[in-house]
Design an enzyme around this catalytic site. Structure first.
Site, PDB file in Angstrom:
ATOM      1  N   GLY A   1       0.709  -1.110   0.123  1.00 26.98           N
ATOM      2  CA  GLY A   1      -0.280   0.194   0.375  1.00 26.98           C
ATOM      3  C   GLY A   1       0.464   1.336   0.178  1.00 26.98           C
ATOM      4  N   GLU A   2       0.490   2.607   1.248  1.00 25.92           N
ATOM      5  CA  GLU A   2       1.543   3.248   0.837  1.00 25.92           C
ATOM      6  C   GLU A   2       2.471   2.799   1.441  1.00 25.92           C
ATOM      7  OE1 GLU A   2       0.070   5.891   3.877  1.00 25.92           O
ATOM      8  OE2 GLU A   2      -0.171   4.546   5.335  1.00 25.92           O
TER       9      GLU A   2
ATOM     10  N   GLY B   1       5.041   1.537  -0.732  1.00 29.11           N
ATOM     11  CA  GLY B   1       5.363   0.635  -1.199  1.00 29.11           C
ATOM     12  C   GLY B   1       5.689  -0.336  -1.856  1.00 29.11           C
TER      13      GLY B   1
ATOM     14  N   ASP C   1      -4.816  -2.913  -8.726  1.00 27.83           N
ATOM     15  CA  ASP C   1      -5.128  -3.414  -9.654  1.00 27.83           C
ATOM     16  C   ASP C   1      -4.048  -2.831 -10.944  1.00 27.83           C
ATOM     17  OD1 ASP C   1      -5.836  -5.405  -8.984  1.00 27.83           O
ATOM     18  OD2 ASP C   1      -8.364  -4.069  -8.551  1.00 27.83           O
TER      19      ASP C   1
HETATM   20  P1  AMP Z   1      -8.441  -3.205  -5.037  1.00 26.73           P
HETATM   21  O1  AMP Z   1      -8.635  -1.898  -4.811  1.00 26.73           O
HETATM   22  O2  AMP Z   1      -7.616  -3.290  -5.916  1.00 26.73           O
HETATM   23  O3  AMP Z   1      -8.961  -4.700  -4.257  1.00 26.73           O
HETATM   24  O4  AMP Z   1      -9.593  -3.487  -6.309  1.00 26.73           O
HETATM   25  C1  AMP Z   1     -10.458  -3.100  -6.095  1.00 26.73           C
HETATM   26  C2  AMP Z   1     -11.511  -3.701  -7.597  1.00 26.73           C
HETATM   27  O5  AMP Z   1     -11.499  -5.282  -6.992  1.00 26.73           O
HETATM   28  C3  AMP Z   1     -13.042  -3.015  -7.229  1.00 26.73           C
HETATM   29  O6  AMP Z   1     -13.160  -2.574  -8.217  1.00 26.73           O
HETATM   30  C4  AMP Z   1     -14.206  -4.205  -7.066  1.00 26.73           C
HETATM   31  O7  AMP Z   1     -15.287  -4.335  -8.410  1.00 26.73           O
HETATM   32  C5  AMP Z   1     -12.947  -5.629  -7.571  1.00 26.73           C
HETATM   33  N1  AMP Z   1     -12.945  -6.483  -6.927  1.00 26.73           N
HETATM   34  C6  AMP Z   1     -13.513  -6.578  -5.491  1.00 26.73           C
HETATM   35  N2  AMP Z   1     -13.919  -7.576  -5.087  1.00 26.73           N
HETATM   36  C7  AMP Z   1     -13.998  -8.892  -6.114  1.00 26.73           C
HETATM   37  C8  AMP Z   1     -14.001 -10.636  -6.146  1.00 26.73           C
HETATM   38  N3  AMP Z   1     -14.764 -11.012  -5.386  1.00 26.73           N
HETATM   39  N4  AMP Z   1     -14.119 -10.529  -7.841  1.00 26.73           N
HETATM   40  C9  AMP Z   1     -14.017  -9.587  -8.712  1.00 26.73           C
HETATM   41  N5  AMP Z   1     -13.729  -8.400  -8.197  1.00 26.73           N
HETATM   42  C10 AMP Z   1     -14.256  -7.873  -7.086  1.00 26.73           C
END
Ligand code: AMP
Length: 308
Positions: free
Chosen positions: A207-208, A210, A238
């Site tokens: 996270g913050e 690194g 992501d």
């Molecule tokens: P992150 O903040 O990198 O964990 O990603 C958040 C994104 O993951 C959001 O845009 C959600 O729509 C997606 N997300 C959350 N839970 C799931 C899940 N169980 N399966 C697939 N995508 C998910």
């Protein structure tokens, strides 16, 4: 330039942070990965599923970034995956308020024919069996397979997760998840245990604080850029993965040295992501803004030292 296949969710998200709240907005792991990788103008395709309620405007946004969407199945009578989360005051932790799988519950990914020979495969956070199914459809062995996952799959599909992990080159997970997967507190020991599960490279996101890249006994660390504005961390992981995979696809170089640069690009793009809600900041990011921030990164981490 290599072709990049991305599998992951395309979603509606509703987000609450100490700075505000959104209605249903564009979200999903594949959305963030695709937008981030599009910075490198690579030939990429998203494999996903939505309902008929998913606005054409969102699809157009991705299409206009040059992303091939022929691998997105649209179930007209179905509803799009919906996720809602609320961040705590420290912005490092969040509670999931709602997960409605909807069409994602019966997702059977189909990789478009012309992407089955892609050199780079980015398996976004989804059920490990879905991730494995994408790998099984590749007609030539990809040069690099990157897998992202989360604690949810460790809780409910650990065996399937272990099976797909065996077949990937890199795994990207956060520190807490690395500890859960291995039962080790030390991230160095955790990374070694994950190496033994299959992946030659392990990226641990903090996270913050690194990200760490491990390869055998080599470690590389990239800090996160200290930011004035942190609005919404959703999708930062992501966006990091998309930047990482996009850079590797663009350069075609999978050496450890080049992966260090991929980590820096990933961190740079993630630093933009958190500055606004959802995808707002990364959907219109200029090359110039990215270059400026890379320079800031360089300045932050470079020093000359005289050994006395
Ligand atoms: P992150 O903040 O990198 O964990 O990603 C958040 C994104 O993951 C959001 O845009 C959600 O729509 C997606 N997300 C959350 N839970 C799931 C899940 N169980 N399966 C697939 N995508 C998910």
């Amino acid at each position: 330039m290599s072709k990049l296949v991305i599998v992951g969710s395309v979603a509606f998200d509703a987000i609450e942070t100490p700075f505000g709240k959104t209605d249903k907005i564009l979200g999903g792991a594949a959305t963030y990965i695709g937008l981030s990788a599009s910075q490198f103008n690579v030939d990429s395709a998203i494999v996903s599923i939505t309902g008929g309620d998913f606005p054409q405007e969102y699809l157009d946004l991705l299409l206009n970034k040059g992303i091939d969407l022929s691998g997105i199945e649209i179930v007209k009578e179905g509803k799009t995956f919906f996720w809602s989360g609320r961040y705590h005051n420290d912005m490092n932790s969040r509670d999931t308020l709602v997960t409605e799988l909807n069409t994602l519950a019966d997702f059977n990914p189909i990789v478009p024919e012309n992407y089955r020979d892609a050199e780079i495969v980015m398996l976004g956070n989804l059920h490990p069996l879905v991730q494995q199914s994408v790998l099984d459809q590749m007609t030539t062995k990809p040069k690099l397979v990157v897998l992202d996952t989360m604690n949810f799959w460790m809780d409910c599909a650990l065996e399937d997760l272990h099976n797909v992990i065996k077949n990937v080159d890199i795994i990207t997970i956060n520190d807490e998840e690395a500890r859960q997967l291995t039962g080790e507190y030390s991230l160095v020991v955790a990374a070694r245990k994950i190496h033994n599960m299959g992946p030659k490279y392990v990226v641990i996101k903090k996270g913050e604080h690194g990200a760490l890249l491990f390869h055998n006994d080599n470690v590389f660390y990239a800090p996160a850029l200290p930011l004035e504005e942190v609005f919404d961390p959703t999708g930062a992981g992501d966006t990091f993965a998309g930047g990482f995979a996009g850079y590797i696809a663009k350069t075609g170089d999978t050496s450890f040295e080049n992966m260090k640069n991929a980590v820096i690009y990933g961190s740079t793009l993630a630093s933009f992501c958190v500055e606004r809600f959802g995808t707002e900041r990364i959907q219109d990011l200029s090359k110039e803004e990215v270059h400026q921030r890379l320079l800031q990164f360089k300045e932050l981490t470079q020093f000359e030292i005289k050994l006395t």
